[in-house]
Design an enzyme around this catalytic site. Structure first.
Site, PDB file in Angstrom:
ATOM      1  N   HIS A  66       0.521  -1.772  -0.071  1.00 32.51           N
ATOM      2  CA  HIS A  66       0.360   0.070   0.227  1.00 32.51           C
ATOM      3  C   HIS A  66       0.847   1.199  -0.319  1.00 32.51           C
ATOM      4  O   HIS A  66       0.270   2.047  -1.041  1.00 32.51           O
ATOM      5  CB  HIS A  66      -0.824   0.469   1.639  1.00 32.51           C
TER       6      HIS A  66
ATOM      7  N   LYS B 231     -15.257  -7.983   5.302  1.00 37.28           N
ATOM      8  CA  LYS B 231     -13.483  -8.850   5.246  1.00 37.28           C
ATOM      9  C   LYS B 231     -13.633  -8.524   6.994  1.00 37.28           C
ATOM     10  O   LYS B 231     -12.648  -9.518   6.784  1.00 37.28           O
ATOM     11  CB  LYS B 231     -13.192  -6.892   4.781  1.00 37.28           C
TER      12      LYS B 231
ATOM     13  N   ARG C 188      -1.370  -6.450  -8.263  1.00 40.43           N
ATOM     14  CA  ARG C 188      -0.575  -7.450  -7.985  1.00 40.43           C
ATOM     15  C   ARG C 188      -0.715  -7.873  -9.174  1.00 40.43           C
ATOM     16  O   ARG C 188       0.734  -8.678  -9.218  1.00 40.43           O
ATOM     17  CB  ARG C 188      -0.893  -7.476  -6.464  1.00 40.43           C
TER      18      ARG C 188
ATOM     19  N   SER D 207      -2.831  -7.725   2.606  1.00 45.47           N
ATOM     20  CA  SER D 207      -3.226  -7.578   4.422  1.00 45.47           C
ATOM     21  C   SER D 207      -3.818  -8.899   4.992  1.00 45.47           C
ATOM     22  O   SER D 207      -3.509  -9.903   6.071  1.00 45.47           O
ATOM     23  CB  SER D 207      -4.343  -6.567   4.084  1.00 45.47           C
TER      24      SER D 207
END
Length: 164
Positions: free
Chosen positions: A18, A42, A96, A134
């Site tokens: 990030h 999430k 990514r 994460s």
């Protein structure tokens, strides 16, 4: 006209990946807003308030040679509505892998239907951060693995506090 960039995410927690995207995004805008999403789906480890505070602490130490103002703001509505409220001209997204592209492509197409004036810019993650997520960082931390190359020392400490 001031170019306002919006980098949205859950940031649970903010990672070196990030930070890389934020740092590179600063080259494209005159002001950067980090939109910290509620996203209860999430099931975040950190509260919204904690995530905003962590992002603020991390970006305060970021190399910012142009002194671009950076601000972290929470949001719990449609991304495009939040972008409009912030006066954003561009949404910055990090990629990514190919799987990220498929999701981001769909989201960008839908967002464009909501507001054609706000562009989305994709930045490829640096090679050393392409595998960093994460979710995976939290899992490694939870089971006592070494996360020093994925997050800053301050974020590492906050994660370890959560899992102790």
């Amino acid at each position: 006209m001031e170019r306002v960039g919006l980098y949205p995410g859950t940031f649970d927690p903010i990672t070196m990946g990030h930070m890389d995207i934020i740092g590179r995004g600063l080259k494209l805008v005159d002001r950067m807003i980090i939109g910290v999403a509620v996203n209860e789906a999430k099931k975040p480890l950190f509260s919204l308030e904690e995530r905003v505070a962590i992002v603020e602490q991390e970006v305060a130490d970021l190399d910012n040679p142009r002194n671009v103002p950076i601000e972290a703001r929470p949001f719990d509505n449609l991304l495009m509505h939040f972008a409009e409220a912030c006066g954003a001209h561009v949404i910055i997204r990090g990629l990514r892998a190919v799987s990220d592209f498929e999701y981001e492509f769909q989201m960008t197409a839908m967002n464009e239907q909501l507001n054609r004036e706000i562009e989305t810019v994709f930045l490829m993650a640096d090679v050393q951060h392409q595998a960093v997520a994460s979710r995976l960082v939290k899992e490694i931390a939870k089971f006592g693995g070494d996360i020093t190359s994925f997050v800053t020392p301050r974020v590492r400490e906050k994660l370890l506090e959560k899992y102790q």
